[in-house]
Design a protein around this motif. Structure first.
Motif, PDB file in Angstrom:
ATOM      1  N   GLU A  11       0.827  -1.197   0.000  1.00 42.06           N
ATOM      2  CA  GLU A  11       0.000   0.000   0.000  1.00 42.06           C
ATOM      3  C   GLU A  11       0.859   1.244   0.000  1.00 42.06           C
ATOM      4  OE1 GLU A  11      -3.855   0.003   2.219  1.00 42.06           O
ATOM      5  OE2 GLU A  11      -2.654  -1.391   3.403  1.00 42.06           O
ATOM      6  N   ASN A  62      -1.440  -3.161   8.686  1.00 41.82           N
ATOM      7  CA  ASN A  62      -2.067  -2.149   7.835  1.00 41.82           C
ATOM      8  C   ASN A  62      -3.459  -2.612   7.395  1.00 41.82           C
ATOM      9  OD1 ASN A  62      -1.714  -3.922   5.634  1.00 41.82           O
ATOM     10  ND2 ASN A  62       0.298  -3.092   5.192  1.00 41.82           N
ATOM     11  N   SER A  63      -4.072  -1.860   6.505  1.00 40.62           N
ATOM     12  CA  SER A  63      -5.457  -2.122   6.140  1.00 40.62           C
ATOM     13  C   SER A  63      -5.658  -3.473   5.462  1.00 40.62           C
ATOM     14  CB  SER A  63      -6.008  -0.996   5.273  1.00 40.62           C
ATOM     15  OG  SER A  63      -5.297  -0.904   4.068  1.00 40.62           O
ATOM     16  N   ASP A  82      -3.116   5.400   3.359  1.00 34.06           N
ATOM     17  CA  ASP A  82      -3.777   5.275   2.076  1.00 34.06           C
ATOM     18  C   ASP A  82      -3.384   6.464   1.202  1.00 34.06           C
ATOM     19  OD1 ASP A  82      -7.172   6.331   3.030  1.00 34.06           O
ATOM     20  OD2 ASP A  82      -5.292   7.410   2.946  1.00 34.06           O
ATOM     21  N   LYS A  90       3.553  -2.817  11.291  1.00 37.53           N
ATOM     22  CA  LYS A  90       3.297  -3.285   9.925  1.00 37.53           C
ATOM     23  C   LYS A  90       1.852  -3.743   9.740  1.00 37.53           C
ATOM     24  CE  LYS A  90       8.067  -4.568   9.224  1.00 37.53           C
ATOM     25  NZ  LYS A  90       9.020  -5.661   9.064  1.00 37.53           N
ATOM     26  N   SER A 137       4.233   4.071   4.295  1.00 35.99           N
ATOM     27  CA  SER A 137       3.854   2.773   4.832  1.00 35.99           C
ATOM     28  C   SER A 137       2.657   2.902   5.773  1.00 35.99           C
ATOM     29  CB  SER A 137       5.033   2.164   5.588  1.00 35.99           C
ATOM     30  OG  SER A 137       4.666   0.948   6.153  1.00 35.99           O
ATOM     31  N   GLY A 138       1.630   2.070   5.525  1.00 33.89           N
ATOM     32  CA  GLY A 138       0.467   2.054   6.391  1.00 33.89           C
ATOM     33  C   GLY A 138      -0.543   3.146   6.116  1.00 33.89           C
ATOM     34  N   ARG A 182      -4.064   7.322   7.839  1.00 33.10           N
ATOM     35  CA  ARG A 182      -3.921   5.931   8.272  1.00 33.10           C
ATOM     36  C   ARG A 182      -5.299   5.341   8.516  1.00 33.10           C
ATOM     37  NH1 ARG A 182       0.722   3.684   9.647  1.00 33.10           N
ATOM     38  NH2 ARG A 182      -0.366   2.258  11.037  1.00 33.10           N
TER      39      ARG A 182
END
Length: 110
Positions: free
Chosen positions: A16, A89-90, A24, A87, A21-22, A29
């Motif tokens: 993503e 994330n979505s 959108d 780490k 990192s993490g 976030r």
């Protein structure tokens, strides 16, 4: 969800927004909310407590020390999470939501 598909060592995965990192595409976030209490999941200890109450158990069968895994005896589902919560994330959040649709929701953080 947006990002870049990366193919490495025969495995393809979605990274993503590789520059953040993490986050959108608009820089926000994502957070996962436990719907019955409205609690934002902010650590693996709180997530594990919630998952246990929903019938999930830690799974130690894979031997991969980089992952935390959970399974339900009543299903074939397996939840795999990176051991490092930073780490989380979505992609991992949505995996949990799909397997527990009445209990979790993913939204932008404020």
């Amino acid at each position: 969800m947006s990002g870049v598909w990366v193919f490495k060592n025969g495995v393809i995965r979605l990274v993503e927004n590789p520059n953040q990192s993490g986050a959108d595409t608009n820089g926000r976030r994502k957070v996962m909310v436990y719907l019955p209490t409205g609690e934002v999941v902010s650590s693996y200890s709180s997530l594990e407590q919630i998952l246990r109450s929903l019938g999930w158990e830690r799974y130690f069968g894979s031997g991969d020390t980089d992952l935390l895994q959970f399974h339900k005896r009543s299903s074939i589902d397996l939840i795999s999470l990176p051991r490092d919560f930073t780490k989380f994330n979505s992609v991992y959040m949505y995996d949990i939501v799909v397997k527990n649709p009445s209990y979790f929701h993913v939204r932008d953080s404020h």
